[in-house]
Design a protein around this motif. Structure first.
Motif, mmCIF file in Angstrom:
data_model
loop_
_atom_site.group_PDB
_atom_site.id
_atom_site.type_symbol
_atom_site.label_atom_id
_atom_site.label_comp_id
_atom_site.label_asym_id
_atom_site.label_seq_id
_atom_site.Cartn_x
_atom_site.Cartn_y
_atom_site.Cartn_z
ATOM 1 N N TRP A 213 6.813 0.539 4.181
ATOM 2 C CA TRP A 213 6.383 0.786 2.805
ATOM 3 C C TRP A 213 6.232 -0.555 2.106
ATOM 4 C CZ3 TRP A 213 6.844 5.563 -0.299
ATOM 5 C CH2 TRP A 213 7.031 6.705 0.488
ATOM 6 N N THR A 214 5.233 -0.671 1.245
ATOM 7 C CA THR A 214 5.085 -1.890 0.461
ATOM 8 C C THR A 214 4.411 -1.554 -0.866
ATOM 9 O OG1 THR A 214 4.356 -4.197 0.505
ATOM 10 C CG2 THR A 214 2.817 -2.567 1.377
ATOM 11 N N THR A 215 4.742 -2.324 -1.887
ATOM 12 C CA THR A 215 4.078 -2.202 -3.180
ATOM 13 C C THR A 215 3.046 -3.311 -3.280
ATOM 14 O OG1 THR A 215 6.033 -1.230 -4.191
ATOM 15 C CG2 THR A 215 4.408 -2.192 -5.683
ATOM 16 N N VAL A 216 1.811 -2.952 -3.641
ATOM 17 C CA VAL A 216 0.712 -3.903 -3.712
ATOM 18 C C VAL A 216 0.089 -3.825 -5.107
ATOM 19 C CG1 VAL A 216 -1.530 -4.555 -2.752
ATOM 20 C CG2 VAL A 216 0.216 -3.596 -1.262
ATOM 21 N N THR A 217 -0.053 -4.984 -5.748
ATOM 22 C CA THR A 217 -0.758 -5.043 -7.026
ATOM 23 C C THR A 217 -2.237 -5.238 -6.746
ATOM 24 O OG1 THR A 217 1.176 -5.973 -8.115
ATOM 25 C CG2 THR A 217 -0.935 -6.255 -9.231
ATOM 26 N N ILE A 218 -3.047 -4.321 -7.248
ATOM 27 C CA ILE A 218 -4.491 -4.334 -7.004
ATOM 28 C C ILE A 218 -5.186 -5.022 -8.164
ATOM 29 C CG2 ILE A 218 -6.537 -2.891 -6.658
ATOM 30 C CD1 ILE A 218 -4.454 -2.818 -4.362
ATOM 31 N N ASN A 219 -6.088 -5.952 -7.834
ATOM 32 C CA ASN A 219 -6.866 -6.649 -8.848
ATOM 33 C C ASN A 219 -8.277 -6.877 -8.312
ATOM 34 O OD1 ASN A 219 -7.688 -8.074 -11.078
ATOM 35 N ND2 ASN A 219 -6.706 -9.965 -10.472
ATOM 36 N N ASN A 220 -9.036 -5.769 -8.162
ATOM 37 C CA ASN A 220 -10.393 -5.853 -7.618
ATOM 38 C C ASN A 220 -10.418 -6.660 -6.326
ATOM 39 O OD1 ASN A 220 -11.308 -4.351 -9.809
ATOM 40 N ND2 ASN A 220 -11.640 -6.182 -11.021
#
Length: 112
Positions: A11-18
């Motif tokens: 599991w991982t948290t990813v910040t999406i920025n285009n």
């Protein structure tokens, strides 16, 4: 005590920025500072991942872009159109080695 995470499941948290996801995981917890696009996943297939779950854990929409032309591990979305995940909505993905794309589909029932 039972756990909801399977043994060996990443599991991982990813910040999406285009952008393209470059982190390897089985379950991606997506967040975005503003409504943003995710265009594909790189590195995961090289590490043996061929299935993924995407969960938008933030309040801003995350849009999956269909077949983004500049990304080698782009998404193929149903009906050939982009789709957005709202807060607590999720999608499923499977890597197609023939097309070298991730085939993604939103969960039919929406959020949690």
């Amino acid at each position: 005590m039972a756990t909801a995470v399977g043994i060996g499941e990443r599991w991982t948290t990813v910040t999406i920025n285009n952008s393209v996801i470059t982190t390897v995981a089985d379950v991606y917890r997506l967040t975005a500072a503003t409504s943003s696009e995710v265009r594909g996943i790189t590195n995961a297939v090289r590490d043996g991942s061929t299935r993924a779950v995407f969960i938008n854990v933030g309040v801003n929409n995350v849009t999956f872009v269909h077949n983004h032309s500049t990304d080698s591990a782009a998404f193929l979305c149903p009906s050939g159109t982009n789709f957005a995940l709202g807060e607590n909505e999720w999608a499923f993905g499977r890597y197609d080695p023939t097309s070298q794309r991730w085939r993604v589909t939103p969960n039919c029932c929406g959020g949690t």
